[in-house]
Design a protein around this motif. Structure first.
Motif, PDB file in Angstrom:
ATOM      1  N   ALA A   1      -2.034   5.270   6.176  1.00 32.41           N
ATOM      2  CA  ALA A   1      -2.306   6.139   5.029  1.00 32.41           C
ATOM      3  C   ALA A   1      -3.497   5.638   4.226  1.00 32.41           C
ATOM      4  N   ALA A   2      -3.571   4.331   4.018  1.00 34.36           N
ATOM      5  CA  ALA A   2      -4.648   3.762   3.204  1.00 34.36           C
ATOM      6  C   ALA A   2      -5.979   3.752   3.950  1.00 34.36           C
TER       7      ALA A   2
ATOM      8  N   SER B   1      -1.088  -5.379   0.939  1.00 33.66           N
ATOM      9  CA  SER B   1      -0.220  -6.175   0.071  1.00 33.66           C
ATOM     10  C   SER B   1      -0.304  -5.706  -1.381  1.00 33.66           C
ATOM     11  N   ALA B   2      -1.538  -5.432  -1.836  1.00 28.77           N
ATOM     12  CA  ALA B   2      -1.722  -4.968  -3.216  1.00 28.77           C
ATOM     13  C   ALA B   2      -1.106  -3.586  -3.418  1.00 28.77           C
ATOM     14  N   LEU B   3      -1.284  -2.697  -2.440  1.00 25.24           N
ATOM     15  CA  LEU B   3      -0.734  -1.350  -2.554  1.00 25.24           C
ATOM     16  C   LEU B   3       0.790  -1.354  -2.534  1.00 25.24           C
TER      17      LEU B   3
ATOM     18  N   PRO C   1      -9.162  -9.424 -13.804  1.00 21.43           N
ATOM     19  CA  PRO C   1      -9.064  -8.028 -14.269  1.00 21.43           C
ATOM     20  C   PRO C   1      -8.765  -7.037 -13.141  1.00 21.43           C
ATOM     21  N   PHE C   2      -8.797  -7.486 -11.878  1.00 19.10           N
ATOM     22  CA  PHE C   2      -8.501  -6.625 -10.737  1.00 19.10           C
ATOM     23  C   PHE C   2      -7.312  -7.188  -9.965  1.00 19.10           C
ATOM     24  N   ARG C   3      -6.765  -6.367  -9.074  1.00 22.40           N
ATOM     25  CA  ARG C   3      -5.648  -6.831  -8.269  1.00 22.40           C
ATOM     26  C   ARG C   3      -6.080  -7.852  -7.216  1.00 22.40           C
TER      27      ARG C   3
END
Length: 379
Positions: free
Chosen positions: A213-214, A271-273, A333-335
């Motif tokens: 999907a990603a 992993s982040a998603l 500030p980001f994943r």
């Protein structure tokens, strides 16, 4: 009756006054277009669906050199051009058009060929329509094969019913047709993907379906490329370990140049998603910006790089994100955070803050607010 008819969009809607009426019950349609666009089928999809033979020749982003190299290069170049329009917008607003277009391209009714850009650039627009009774007419004008051209723009068009005029346009069409190449299957598949595209919320996605999907929306896939089998295999192993053991501790020792960066980056993205927490990427300082660029260019992932000399974060656009000092290395500030391995090897302030964060995350009672981060380390 005059063999010449003149049309102007200043006087009438060309899609109503000319194209729709001429194509109704037609036997064949030959078209020299500039760039092929799906919007023409929004206007005359029903008429074209009943025409036994439709042929369209148009421009492409192909070089003759590309054609000589491989079929893959041709498909990549055309797919990149086709995907200039954001698929999420196309799927939202024009899903039915794409479904109709895919049906027409796969049932054998519509055949499209593209001409290499350095062989000839098609600027002239013309067409030949064969009516139900076998009579033919040709047309020429500024009008392109788009909805805007037929329904909104100011365009002019001349129709010629003479045998000489029809023969002249057909000769031009046949010459271009012989020098053109079929629209690649990759484009047809991309049309179907947009037509069938379904949006889901992250919390509704299952882990095993997340990579497909990603990655389907990532720049590398939209540009006609894809992860190699061994790269996809690594992502699969990562997910298997994550599911079985609750974490993944893997050593990737592929040879130089086979794509370790993308293997790890794709795993970090998944992993982040899946909301595993922050992702820390440790790599040599000379590669931090390269990682950031590849994450964005290949996978569309924003990230931040820690600049140890200035004690600040820098985002994917080169903007400086100010901090209070070295302690803010633990507050990316980001994943996805990219940090030089030198800071970890040396006895730096940043190393101490990262180690303290690791301890806090392992003991939520000490004030941790997030799940333990999963690291991605390049060997």
């Amino acid at each position: 009756m005059s063999e010449i008819s003149r049309f102007s969009s200043r006087r009438q809607r060309l899609d109503h006054a000319f194209l729709g009426s001429r194509l109704k019950n037609a036997k064949s349609y030959k078209r020299i277009a500039g760039y092929f666009r799906s919007s023409i089928f929004e206007l005359v999809g029903e008429e074209i669906a009943f025409i036994p033979k439709v042929q369209i020749v148009c421009n492409s982003e192909l070089d003759v050199a590309d054609i000589a190299v491989s079929k893959h290069v041709r498909e990549t170049a055309l797919k990149e051009r086709w995907n200039e329009a954001p698929s999420e917008v196309e799927a939202l607003l024009r899903r039915e058009r794409y479904r109709r277009l895919h049906e027409l391209l796969t049932n054998g009714i519509v055949e499209i060929r593209v001409v290499p850009k350095d062989r000839v650039f098609i600027h002239g627009k013309a067409g030949v329509i064969e009516a139900a009774d076998g009579t033919k007419s040709c047309f020429l004008g500024s009008i392109n094969e788009t909805k805007s051209a037929f329904a909104k723009n100011y365009e002019i068009l001349w129709e010629d019913r003479s045998a000489e005029g029809v023969a002249w346009v057909e000769e031009e069409f046949d010459t271009l047709w012989k020098d053109a190449y079929p629209l690649p299957d990759a484009i047809v598949e991309e049309i179907k993907r947009v037509a069938d595209r379904v949006e889901i919320r992250f919390e509704e996605a299952e882990a095993e379906g997340m990579p497909a999907a990603a990655l389907a929306e990532s720049p590398i896939y939209r540009g006609g490329e894809q992860l190699q089998p061994w790269q996809r295999s690594f992502v699969t192993i990562f997910l298997q370990h994550r599911e079985t053991y609750g974490k993944a501790r893997l050593l990737l020792a592929d040879e130089v140049g086979v794509g370790k960066t993308l293997s790890l980056a794709a795993s970090a993205m998944i992993s982040a998603l899946l909301d595993d927490g922050a992702v820390l990427i440790l790599c040599p300082s000379t590669l931090t910006l390269q990682w950031q660029v590849e994450l964005l260019d290949k996978l569309g992932i924003p990230s931040a790089v820690w600049l140890s000399t200035k004690k600040v974060w820098i985002d994917q656009n080169g903007h400086i994100i100010k901090t209070r000092g070295p302690e803010d290395i633990a507050r990316c500030p980001f994943r996805i955070a990219i940090v030089s391995t030198g800071l970890i090897v040396q006895d730096s302030d940043e190393r101490q803050y990262l180690l303290e964060k690791k301890v806090r995350d392992r003991h939520p009672g000490r004030g941790a607010q997030s799940a333990p981060p999963r690291g991605a380390r390049r060997k």
